[in-house]
Design a protein around this motif. Structure first.
Motif, PDB file in Angstrom:
ATOM      1  N   MET A 259     -63.957  26.852 144.824  1.00 12.05           N
ATOM      2  CA  MET A 259     -62.769  27.144 144.035  1.00 12.05           C
ATOM      3  C   MET A 259     -62.776  28.628 143.665  1.00 12.05           C
ATOM      4  O   MET A 259     -63.804  29.182 143.321  1.00 12.05           O
ATOM      5  N   LEU A 260     -61.628  29.224 143.722  1.00 11.18           N
ATOM      6  CA  LEU A 260     -61.443  30.635 143.397  1.00 11.18           C
ATOM      7  C   LEU A 260     -61.664  30.860 141.910  1.00 11.18           C
ATOM      8  O   LEU A 260     -61.183  30.092 141.083  1.00 11.18           O
ATOM      9  N   SER A 261     -62.420  31.900 141.560  1.00 10.55           N
ATOM     10  CA  SER A 261     -62.688  32.154 140.148  1.00 10.55           C
ATOM     11  C   SER A 261     -61.926  33.358 139.597  1.00 10.55           C
ATOM     12  O   SER A 261     -61.834  33.509 138.384  1.00 10.55           O
ATOM     13  N   CYS A 262     -61.382  34.222 140.457  1.00  5.06           N
ATOM     14  CA  CYS A 262     -60.648  35.370 139.933  1.00  5.06           C
ATOM     15  C   CYS A 262     -59.230  34.938 139.534  1.00  5.06           C
ATOM     16  O   CYS A 262     -58.661  34.017 140.115  1.00  5.06           O
ATOM     17  N   PRO A 263     -58.673  35.575 138.529  1.00  6.96           N
ATOM     18  CA  PRO A 263     -57.333  35.196 138.061  1.00  6.96           C
ATOM     19  C   PRO A 263     -56.277  35.390 139.142  1.00  6.96           C
ATOM     20  O   PRO A 263     -56.345  36.335 139.930  1.00  6.96           O
ATOM     21  N   ILE A 264     -55.309  34.506 139.166  1.00  7.20           N
ATOM     22  CA  ILE A 264     -54.228  34.545 140.144  1.00  7.20           C
ATOM     23  C   ILE A 264     -52.918  34.894 139.456  1.00  7.20           C
ATOM     24  O   ILE A 264     -52.611  34.375 138.378  1.00  7.20           O
ATOM     25  N   ALA A 265     -52.140  35.754 140.103  1.00  2.62           N
ATOM     26  CA  ALA A 265     -50.757  36.016 139.707  1.00  2.62           C
ATOM     27  C   ALA A 265     -49.887  35.482 140.842  1.00  2.62           C
ATOM     28  O   ALA A 265     -49.938  36.008 141.959  1.00  2.62           O
ATOM     29  N   ASP A 266     -49.148  34.426 140.586  1.00  2.00           N
ATOM     30  CA  ASP A 266     -48.250  33.846 141.590  1.00  2.00           C
ATOM     31  C   ASP A 266     -47.019  34.741 141.660  1.00  2.00           C
ATOM     32  O   ASP A 266     -46.248  34.833 140.703  1.00  2.00           O
ATOM     33  N   ALA A 267     -46.807  35.379 142.794  1.00  2.00           N
ATOM     34  CA  ALA A 267     -45.763  36.392 142.938  1.00  2.00           C
ATOM     35  C   ALA A 267     -44.369  35.824 143.199  1.00  2.00           C
ATOM     36  O   ALA A 267     -43.398  36.588 143.220  1.00  2.00           O
ATOM     37  N   HIS A 268     -44.254  34.508 143.378  1.00  2.00           N
ATOM     38  CA  HIS A 268     -42.933  33.926 143.654  1.00  2.00           C
ATOM     39  C   HIS A 268     -42.997  32.430 143.382  1.00  2.00           C
ATOM     40  O   HIS A 268     -43.603  31.675 144.131  1.00  2.00           O
ATOM     41  N   LEU A 269     -42.368  32.022 142.289  1.00  2.00           N
ATOM     42  CA  LEU A 269     -42.347  30.604 141.950  1.00  2.00           C
ATOM     43  C   LEU A 269     -40.983  30.221 141.419  1.00  2.00           C
ATOM     44  O   LEU A 269     -40.194  31.068 141.011  1.00  2.00           O
ATOM     45  N   HIS A 270     -40.726  28.920 141.453  1.00  2.00           N
ATOM     46  CA  HIS A 270     -39.477  28.372 140.922  1.00  2.00           C
ATOM     47  C   HIS A 270     -39.776  27.182 140.027  1.00  2.00           C
ATOM     48  O   HIS A 270     -40.737  26.448 140.262  1.00  2.00           O
ATOM     49  N   VAL A 271     -38.965  27.003 139.034  1.00  2.00           N
ATOM     50  CA  VAL A 271     -38.855  25.756 138.284  1.00  2.00           C
ATOM     51  C   VAL A 271     -37.366  25.476 138.187  1.00  2.00           C
ATOM     52  O   VAL A 271     -36.547  26.399 138.254  1.00  2.00           O
ATOM     53  N   TRP A 272     -36.998  24.199 138.076  1.00  2.00           N
ATOM     54  CA  TRP A 272     -35.578  23.872 137.998  1.00  2.00           C
ATOM     55  C   TRP A 272     -35.388  22.495 137.413  1.00  2.00           C
ATOM     56  O   TRP A 272     -36.312  21.689 137.360  1.00  2.00           O
ATOM     57  N   ASP A 273     -34.194  22.267 136.966  1.00  2.00           N
ATOM     58  CA  ASP A 273     -33.829  20.953 136.440  1.00  2.00           C
ATOM     59  C   ASP A 273     -32.405  20.626 136.893  1.00  2.00           C
ATOM     60  O   ASP A 273     -31.442  20.880 136.174  1.00  2.00           O
TER      61      ASP A 273
END
Length: 172
Positions: A1-15
């Motif tokens: 498992m990756l231990s360095c912090p991740i910044a997700d550069a493209h995500l969506h949430v919706w309803d």
């Protein structure tokens, strides 16, 4: 498992139960280059995102506009603002703005009022990035501290290069 912090550069949430996204809500699916998207036509919020990324140290995230109702370009960032206040996530956002519309100036100014909005996306049709009306909207980005999130096929990269040359103060 990756231990360095991740910044997700493209995500969506919706309803789509509470808000109108033509591609998620209209009964007839649109022809889409990624194929069948019927599994996406449901609510997907931060809780769902966190469940899907469980075990991964996602610390930051960039919400990218999700083709919200084009008649209400400001509603999406109001919705994301509520989510941001509740979860402190996503951390920043790319808002919707139609750079060739008459209401472009007011929309850009309103989007820039959200401290978490960093830029805008308007997927240009071929030739659009050379259109004077579209460019007039684009010209408003840098003074508002906004960048342009380009999504275009390779065939439009010549237009994008001219845009970058003609507006060097606006980040793409």
């Amino acid at each position: 498992m990756l231990s360095c912090p991740i910044a997700d550069a493209h995500l969506h949430v919706w309803d789509p139960q509470m808000h109108y996204y033509p591609w998620l809500c209209d009964p007839q699916p649109i022809a889409f280059r990624y194929g069948d998207y019927s599994a996406l036509r449901r609510r997907y919020l931060v809780e769902d995102y966190r469940a899907d990324t469980q075990g991964w140290p996602v610390m930051r995230g960039v919400y990218v506009e999700a083709e919200w109702n084009p008649a209400d370009p400001l509603g999406e960032m109001d919705f994301i603002s509520q989510i941001h206040k509740q979860h402190s996530f996503p951390t920043v956002a790319i808002a919707q703005a139609w750079l060739d519309r008459a209401d472009c100036a007011a929309v850009l100014e309103a989007q820039a009022q959200h401290a978490f909005v960093r830029g805008v996306r308007h997927k240009p049709a071929p030739g659009m990035m050379d259109d004077p009306k579209w460019r007039a909207g684009y010209r408003r980005l840098a003074p508002l501290g906004l960048h342009y999130e380009l999504q275009a096929p390779w065939r439009q990269l010549g237009e994008a290069a001219r845009l970058a040359r003609d507006f060097p103060d606006t980040s793409i």
